[in-house]
Design an enzyme around this catalytic site. Structure first.
Site, PDB file in Angstrom:
ATOM      1  N   ASP A  45       0.846  -1.203   0.000  1.00 48.37           N
ATOM      2  CA  ASP A  45       0.000   0.000   0.000  1.00 48.37           C
ATOM      3  C   ASP A  45       0.881   1.253   0.000  1.00 48.37           C
ATOM      4  O   ASP A  45       0.385   2.376  -0.115  1.00 48.37           O
ATOM      5  CB  ASP A  45      -1.026  -0.002   1.134  1.00 48.37           C
ATOM      6  N   SER A  46       2.208   1.042   0.045  1.00 51.98           N
ATOM      7  CA  SER A  46       3.154   2.145  -0.154  1.00 51.98           C
ATOM      8  C   SER A  46       3.024   2.738  -1.557  1.00 51.98           C
ATOM      9  O   SER A  46       3.610   3.779  -1.847  1.00 51.98           O
ATOM     10  CB  SER A  46       4.599   1.660   0.067  1.00 51.98           C
ATOM     11  N   ASP A  84      -1.037  -6.432  -0.619  1.00 50.29           N
ATOM     12  CA  ASP A  84      -1.144  -5.791   0.693  1.00 50.29           C
ATOM     13  C   ASP A  84      -2.604  -5.430   0.964  1.00 50.29           C
ATOM     14  O   ASP A  84      -3.276  -4.846   0.104  1.00 50.29           O
ATOM     15  CB  ASP A  84      -0.309  -4.495   0.654  1.00 50.29           C
ATOM     16  N   LYS A 114      -0.736  -9.683   2.728  1.00 48.63           N
ATOM     17  CA  LYS A 114      -0.019  -9.190   3.914  1.00 48.63           C
ATOM     18  C   LYS A 114      -0.962  -8.275   4.681  1.00 48.63           C
ATOM     19  O   LYS A 114      -1.695  -7.497   4.070  1.00 48.63           O
ATOM     20  CB  LYS A 114       1.243  -8.415   3.518  1.00 48.63           C
ATOM     21  N   GLU A 116      -1.149  -5.826   8.521  1.00 46.18           N
ATOM     22  CA  GLU A 116      -0.373  -5.260   9.619  1.00 46.18           C
ATOM     23  C   GLU A 116      -1.006  -5.593  10.966  1.00 46.18           C
ATOM     24  O   GLU A 116      -2.242  -5.623  11.089  1.00 46.18           O
ATOM     25  CB  GLU A 116      -0.289  -3.732   9.462  1.00 46.18           C
ATOM     26  N   GLU A 183       9.290  -3.946  10.531  1.00 46.23           N
ATOM     27  CA  GLU A 183       9.619  -2.609  10.011  1.00 46.23           C
ATOM     28  C   GLU A 183       9.956  -1.664  11.166  1.00 46.23           C
ATOM     29  O   GLU A 183       9.244  -1.610  12.185  1.00 46.23           O
ATOM     30  CB  GLU A 183       8.419  -2.044   9.231  1.00 46.23           C
TER      31      GLU A 183
HETATM   32  O1  KIV Z   1       3.524  -1.178   1.736  1.00 41.97           O
HETATM   33  C1  KIV Z   1       4.698  -1.577   1.710  1.00 41.97           C
HETATM   34  O2  KIV Z   1       5.458  -1.327   0.784  1.00 41.97           O
HETATM   35  C2  KIV Z   1       5.179  -2.334   2.848  1.00 41.97           C
HETATM   36  C3  KIV Z   1       6.642  -2.614   2.915  1.00 41.97           C
HETATM   37  C4  KIV Z   1       7.354  -1.408   3.325  1.00 41.97           C
HETATM   38  C5  KIV Z   1       6.943  -3.775   3.776  1.00 41.97           C
HETATM   39  O3  KIV Z   1       4.410  -2.689   3.692  1.00 41.97           O
END
Ligand code: KIV
Length: 303
Positions: A45-46, A84, A114, A116, A183
């Site tokens: 989600d970055s 994500d 993934k 969090e 992280e």
């Molecule tokens: O969203 C992302 O890119 C991440 C990584 C920094 C692990 O969660």
């Protein structure tokens, strides 16, 4: 091209060869990551910060994540594809979390997801795992908790918080995640987690002891001129190279050096002659279809 990398294969890499993970958000960047030998491609989600110009990840929706994940999947990478889960796509009910994880798999063609968080997310993690979707955990500085954390701060700096983080990592591993991203935590905390848990840890700002490392594609390649976090190493300054290349393009446009012979299509000489006569008004249109057809054939040949 090596064979397809799977979640169980990553799980089995615990303590072995370091795992190489990088983000990607579209088909060309996924190709680059895969050609470079990534084990895991994360559609993070970055994308919010790296591509969409947003200041945090909180605005990302499941629809947007599905869109980017599907674009990455079209590269058909050998790397394991992780989608994500964005904020609020798994924070309400396990049922909704399974539905949204399922969208990343079914519509986005991700192979794993993934999400969090630690103990608070265990029910959701179990529900998603029960739906046969492998889950990657994410602990420490979890950007979706930016407001709860009071900013993007290194987590686990005090002994009690570090101990809690280690406990949470064990809970995630026991629940069945196949790997955990750590992280923004002190190196010693990541080292203890890595020693403790049975699944691979993948660090970002977590020191060298993790079982693997991940960076954001645009940070690692210098695709922007924003200030990067301390943990980022830029392996190239592609933004500078891109600016130089485009400056040269614009110089060539202005000087007339572009397009040149190599970038230009031509008509067959016979058609060009007829066209010139038509244009001058010194000829009638003889079998217009023929002129058009031969031009189209010429075009098709040159594609
Ligand atoms: O969203 C992302 O890119 C991440 C990584 C920094 C692990 O969660």
């Amino acid at each position: 091209m090596t064979g397809k990398i799977t979640a169980p294969a990553i799980r089995a890499r615990k303590g072995g060869d370091k795992i190489r993970m990088i983000t990607a958000y579209d088909e060309p960047t996924a190709h680059i990551a895969d050609r470079a030998g990534a084990d895991i491609i994360l559609v993070g989600d970055s994308v919010a910060n790296a591509v969409l110009g947003r200041s945090d990840t909180l605005g990302m929706t499941i629809d947007e994540m599905v869109y980017h994940t599907a674009a990455v999947a079209r590269a058909k990478p050998s790397a394991l594809l992780v989608g994500d889960m964005p904020w609020l796509s798994y924070h309400t009910t396990p049922k909704e979390a399974v539905h949204n994880a399922g969208r990343l798999i079914r519509e986005g063609r991700a192979e794993t997801v993934k999400l969090e968080g630690g103990e608070k997310r265990l029910d959701v993690i179990r529900a998603v795992l029960d739906a046969e979707i492998p889950v990657m955990g994410h602990l420490g500085l979890t950007p979706q908790s930016v407001h709860a954390m009071g900013g993007y701060r290194v987590q686990g700096k005090q002994a009690a918080a570090a101990y809690e983080l280690i406990t949470e990592a064990n809970l995630l591993a026991d629940a069945g995640v196949f790997a955990i991203v750590l992280e923004g935590v002190p190196d010693v905390v990541a080292e203890l987690v890595t020693e403790d848990v049975a699944v691979p840890t993948i660090g970002i700002g977590a020191g060298p002891a993790c079982d693997g490392q991940v960076l954001v594609f645009h940070d690692a390649l210098g695709l922007h001129d924003k200030r990067t976090a301390k943990f980022v190493r830029q392996y190239a300054q592609l933004a500078d190279i891109a600016v130089e290349a485009l400056e040269q393009f614009f110089v060539d446009v202005q000087s007339g050096a572009f397009p040149g012979e190599a970038e230009t299509y031509h008509m067959p000489q016979e058609s060009a002659q007829i066209l010139e006569e038509l244009h001058k008004g010194s000829a009638e249109l003889p079998g217009a279809g023929l002129v058009t057809d031969s031009f189209l054939a010429d075009e098709a040949m040159e594609q």
